[in-house]
Scaffold this motif. Structure first.
Motif, PDB file in Angstrom:
ATOM      1  N   SER A  60       0.872  -1.321   0.136  1.00 33.78           N
ATOM      2  CA  SER A  60      -0.091   0.072  -0.072  1.00 33.78           C
ATOM      3  C   SER A  60       0.885   1.350   0.147  1.00 33.78           C
ATOM      4  O   SER A  60       1.837   1.198   0.910  1.00 33.78           O
ATOM      5  CB  SER A  60      -0.870   0.009   1.235  1.00 33.78           C
ATOM      6  N   PRO A  61       0.468   2.193  -0.897  1.00 31.09           N
ATOM      7  CA  PRO A  61       1.462   3.498  -0.983  1.00 31.09           C
ATOM      8  C   PRO A  61       1.139   4.180   0.421  1.00 31.09           C
ATOM      9  O   PRO A  61       1.857   5.356   0.539  1.00 31.09           O
ATOM     10  CB  PRO A  61       0.844   4.113  -2.239  1.00 31.09           C
ATOM     11  N   VAL A  62       0.165   4.174   1.352  1.00 36.04           N
ATOM     12  CA  VAL A  62      -0.191   4.853   2.185  1.00 36.04           C
ATOM     13  C   VAL A  62      -0.104   4.344   3.715  1.00 36.04           C
ATOM     14  O   VAL A  62      -0.168   5.003   4.736  1.00 36.04           O
ATOM     15  CB  VAL A  62      -1.706   5.495   2.153  1.00 36.04           C
ATOM     16  N   LYS A  63       0.375   2.970   3.674  1.00 38.06           N
ATOM     17  CA  LYS A  63       0.540   2.573   4.852  1.00 38.06           C
ATOM     18  C   LYS A  63       1.519   1.494   4.806  1.00 38.06           C
ATOM     19  O   LYS A  63       1.858   0.928   3.679  1.00 38.06           O
ATOM     20  CB  LYS A  63      -0.596   1.900   5.708  1.00 38.06           C
ATOM     21  N   TYR A  64       2.538   1.008   5.846  1.00 35.72           N
ATOM     22  CA  TYR A  64       3.271   0.038   5.778  1.00 35.72           C
ATOM     23  C   TYR A  64       2.909  -1.364   6.002  1.00 35.72           C
ATOM     24  O   TYR A  64       1.883  -1.626   6.485  1.00 35.72           O
ATOM     25  CB  TYR A  64       4.547   0.218   7.037  1.00 35.72           C
ATOM     26  N   SER A  65       3.448  -2.394   4.984  1.00 35.00           N
ATOM     27  CA  SER A  65       3.228  -3.600   5.280  1.00 35.00           C
ATOM     28  C   SER A  65       4.320  -4.590   5.663  1.00 35.00           C
ATOM     29  O   SER A  65       5.536  -4.232   5.370  1.00 35.00           O
ATOM     30  CB  SER A  65       2.786  -4.233   3.934  1.00 35.00           C
ATOM     31  N   ALA A  66       4.268  -5.627   6.473  1.00 31.69           N
ATOM     32  CA  ALA A  66       5.344  -6.527   7.107  1.00 31.69           C
ATOM     33  C   ALA A  66       5.766  -7.456   6.002  1.00 31.69           C
ATOM     34  O   ALA A  66       5.323  -8.247   5.537  1.00 31.69           O
ATOM     35  CB  ALA A  66       4.754  -6.819   8.345  1.00 31.69           C
ATOM     36  N   PHE A  67       7.334  -7.429   5.918  1.00 33.96           N
ATOM     37  CA  PHE A  67       7.875  -8.419   5.218  1.00 33.96           C
ATOM     38  C   PHE A  67       8.749  -9.191   6.109  1.00 33.96           C
ATOM     39  O   PHE A  67       9.663  -8.521   7.053  1.00 33.96           O
ATOM     40  CB  PHE A  67       8.433  -7.953   3.901  1.00 33.96           C
ATOM     41  N   ILE A  68       8.868 -10.499   5.957  1.00 30.76           N
ATOM     42  CA  ILE A  68      10.109 -11.184   6.594  1.00 30.76           C
ATOM     43  C   ILE A  68      11.289 -11.480   5.533  1.00 30.76           C
ATOM     44  O   ILE A  68      11.129 -11.820   4.472  1.00 30.76           O
ATOM     45  CB  ILE A  68       9.706 -12.280   6.903  1.00 30.76           C
ATOM     46  N   ILE A  69      12.533 -11.038   6.054  1.00 28.04           N
ATOM     47  CA  ILE A  69      13.781 -11.387   5.236  1.00 28.04           C
ATOM     48  C   ILE A  69      14.008 -13.082   5.084  1.00 28.04           C
ATOM     49  O   ILE A  69      13.875 -13.911   6.172  1.00 28.04           O
ATOM     50  CB  ILE A  69      14.966 -10.965   5.892  1.00 28.04           C
ATOM     51  N   ASP A  70      14.108 -13.471   3.853  1.00 30.08           N
ATOM     52  CA  ASP A  70      14.193 -14.930   3.694  1.00 30.08           C
ATOM     53  C   ASP A  70      15.589 -15.039   3.351  1.00 30.08           C
ATOM     54  O   ASP A  70      16.166 -16.092   3.574  1.00 30.08           O
ATOM     55  CB  ASP A  70      13.338 -15.182   2.482  1.00 30.08           C
ATOM     56  N   LYS A  71      16.264 -14.278   2.658  1.00 32.83           N
ATOM     57  CA  LYS A  71      17.739 -14.512   2.380  1.00 32.83           C
ATOM     58  C   LYS A  71      18.657 -13.289   2.043  1.00 32.83           C
ATOM     59  O   LYS A  71      17.819 -12.360   1.628  1.00 32.83           O
ATOM     60  CB  LYS A  71      17.614 -15.510   0.972  1.00 32.83           C
ATOM     61  N   ILE A  72      19.705 -13.324   2.504  1.00 34.81           N
ATOM     62  CA  ILE A  72      20.763 -12.231   2.013  1.00 34.81           C
ATOM     63  C   ILE A  72      21.934 -12.610   1.413  1.00 34.81           C
ATOM     64  O   ILE A  72      22.418 -13.784   2.128  1.00 34.81           O
ATOM     65  CB  ILE A  72      21.049 -11.470   3.182  1.00 34.81           C
ATOM     66  N   ASP A 147      14.529 -11.452  10.104  1.00 34.12           N
ATOM     67  CA  ASP A 147      14.150 -10.179  10.654  1.00 34.12           C
ATOM     68  C   ASP A 147      12.990  -9.531   9.905  1.00 34.12           C
ATOM     69  O   ASP A 147      12.583  -9.928   8.544  1.00 34.12           O
ATOM     70  CB  ASP A 147      15.353  -9.092  10.478  1.00 34.12           C
ATOM     71  N   GLU A 148      12.294  -8.609  10.523  1.00 38.36           N
ATOM     72  CA  GLU A 148      11.166  -8.065   9.684  1.00 38.36           C
ATOM     73  C   GLU A 148      11.338  -6.635   9.263  1.00 38.36           C
ATOM     74  O   GLU A 148      11.809  -5.990   9.916  1.00 38.36           O
ATOM     75  CB  GLU A 148       9.767  -8.104  10.775  1.00 38.36           C
ATOM     76  N   LEU A 149      10.641  -6.270   8.187  1.00 41.12           N
ATOM     77  CA  LEU A 149      10.977  -4.977   7.495  1.00 41.12           C
ATOM     78  C   LEU A 149       9.751  -4.235   7.205  1.00 41.12           C
ATOM     79  O   LEU A 149       8.692  -5.165   6.857  1.00 41.12           O
ATOM     80  CB  LEU A 149      11.817  -4.900   6.445  1.00 41.12           C
ATOM     81  N   SER A 150       9.435  -3.057   7.158  1.00 42.05           N
ATOM     82  CA  SER A 150       8.108  -2.451   6.972  1.00 42.05           C
ATOM     83  C   SER A 150       8.560  -1.705   5.649  1.00 42.05           C
ATOM     84  O   SER A 150       9.190  -0.787   5.439  1.00 42.05           O
ATOM     85  CB  SER A 150       7.830  -1.291   8.176  1.00 42.05           C
ATOM     86  N   ILE A 151       7.459  -1.836   4.765  1.00 40.25           N
ATOM     87  CA  ILE A 151       7.473  -1.385   3.527  1.00 40.25           C
ATOM     88  C   ILE A 151       6.433  -0.976   2.859  1.00 40.25           C
ATOM     89  O   ILE A 151       5.214  -1.577   3.090  1.00 40.25           O
ATOM     90  CB  ILE A 151       8.026  -2.629   2.192  1.00 40.25           C
ATOM     91  N   ARG A 152       6.448   0.180   2.164  1.00 40.93           N
ATOM     92  CA  ARG A 152       5.328   0.748   1.471  1.00 40.93           C
ATOM     93  C   ARG A 152       5.428   1.114   0.065  1.00 40.93           C
ATOM     94  O   ARG A 152       6.534   1.315  -0.270  1.00 40.93           O
ATOM     95  CB  ARG A 152       4.683   1.935   2.529  1.00 40.93           C
ATOM     96  N   GLY A 153       4.347   1.182  -0.673  1.00 39.44           N
ATOM     97  CA  GLY A 153       4.599   1.399  -2.145  1.00 39.44           C
ATOM     98  C   GLY A 153       3.445   0.600  -2.901  1.00 39.44           C
ATOM     99  O   GLY A 153       2.435   0.311  -2.235  1.00 39.44           O
ATOM    100  N   PRO A 154       3.689   0.436  -4.170  1.00 38.13           N
ATOM    101  CA  PRO A 154       4.830   0.831  -5.082  1.00 38.13           C
ATOM    102  C   PRO A 154       4.461   2.478  -5.359  1.00 38.13           C
ATOM    103  O   PRO A 154       3.384   2.970  -5.155  1.00 38.13           O
ATOM    104  CB  PRO A 154       4.963  -0.111  -5.936  1.00 38.13           C
ATOM    105  N   TYR A 155       5.464   2.972  -6.060  1.00 35.51           N
ATOM    106  CA  TYR A 155       5.443   4.256  -6.496  1.00 35.51           C
ATOM    107  C   TYR A 155       6.389   4.372  -7.830  1.00 35.51           C
ATOM    108  O   TYR A 155       7.105   3.557  -7.872  1.00 35.51           O
ATOM    109  CB  TYR A 155       6.239   5.310  -5.567  1.00 35.51           C
TER     110      TYR A 155
END
Length: 295
Positions: A60-72, A147-155
């Protein structure tokens, strides 16, 4: 990619067989007509899919969504790949992106834009450049799997229409290649595309080049050409890729532009602020009608 429903398959224009062509050079040929019908069918299918997915988009471009890191994993000397999965397990929560769109990621107290280089219904893959003393980079260096990251978008307002141009010239430096690669990949894998792509990217050295395997795969397509300009190296070699030992500067870009029509070529630009401004100025001076800068 979202699978095609059986009803959409039934509505697909039937493909002519060789015997359907009389061989007399008709204009239009039955195969030309089929191609136009198929283009129309694909556009209608995409528009319908677009409307459906936008309603279900996990992003969503107006709020954050939660993602979990699977691989680095390491991408090159100063970049890493970070693969993330949707935290939500709901079947209807899917990711919808268009090539070259970017997302915003909250990294501690800093929010940074990144362009996904690939994605599926439930995951995205990012190319992240690490700077020696950057606040966001220092935070990224400490990230771990799970680890969890918060992402918003797309833009991103850039939209590409199939076969709109004879050529697309992609000019970038460093991690700016992230904005170019998804679009190049989507075009060369489209059987209905006749557009030729020239991706020209500048790096410090070969050890700073990410997406090596991906670029090699794209080089197998008839309509893709890639040239890497390396400012500090003269011995690098890469199958299917042109490598030039020089800095990608204004004079070189002027020379490259001389090989293209200002009316039928789309120019895409992505790099540092200085690079973007320099290239845009040259493009305007050369009176190219179609260009876009990813800022």
């Amino acid at each position: 990619m979202t699978s095609v429903e059986s009803g959409e398959i039934d509505n697909r224009p039937p493909t002519p067989v060789e015997e359907d062509c009389c061989g007399n050079g008709c204009n239009p040929c039955i195969f030309d007509i089929h191609k136009k019908l198929l283009e129309k069918w694909n556009k209608e299918k995409f528009d319908k899919l677009n409307d459906t997915l936008l309603d279900k988009n996990y992003l969503s471009p107006v709020k954050y969504s939660a993602f979990i890191i699977d691989k680095i994993t390491k991408a090159c000397e100063d970049c890493i790949f970070v693969c993330l999965n949707c935290k939500s397990k709901k079947e209807d929560d899917i990711i919808f992106l268009s090539p070259s769109q970017h997302v915003m990621i909250k990294l501690d107290t800093v929010t940074k834009p990144y362009t996904p280089i690939s994605w599926s219904r439930k995951s995205i893959k990012l190319l992240i450049k690490l700077y020696s003393n950057g606040k966001a980079s220092n935070y990224v260096k400490k990230l771990k799997v799970h680890d969890e990251l918060s992402i918003r978008g797309p833009y991103g307002e850039f939209k590409y229409q199939r076969n709109s141009y004879k050529h697309i010239l992609m000019l970038s430096i460093g991690s700016g290649i992230a904005a170019m690669y998804p679009l190049a990949s989507s075009i060369v894998q489209d059987d209905l595309e006749d557009t030729k792509i020239n991706m020209t990217v500048g790096f410090r050295s070969f050890s700073h080049v990410p997406l090596n395997d991906e670029l090699r795969l794209l080089s197998d397509y008839w309509n893709f050409e890639c040239t890497l300009y390396l400012s500090q190296e003269s011995t690098a070699n890469m199958t299917g890729i042109n490598i030039v030992s020089n800095r990608l500067n204004g004079d070189i870009i002027r020379g490259i532009l001389n090989s293209y029509s200002s009316e039928s070529c789309l120019i895409l630009i992505c790099g540092t602020t200085e690079f973007n401004e320099t290239v845009e100025k040259i493009v305007v001076e050369k009176e190219f009608s179609h260009y876009h800068v990813f800022r």
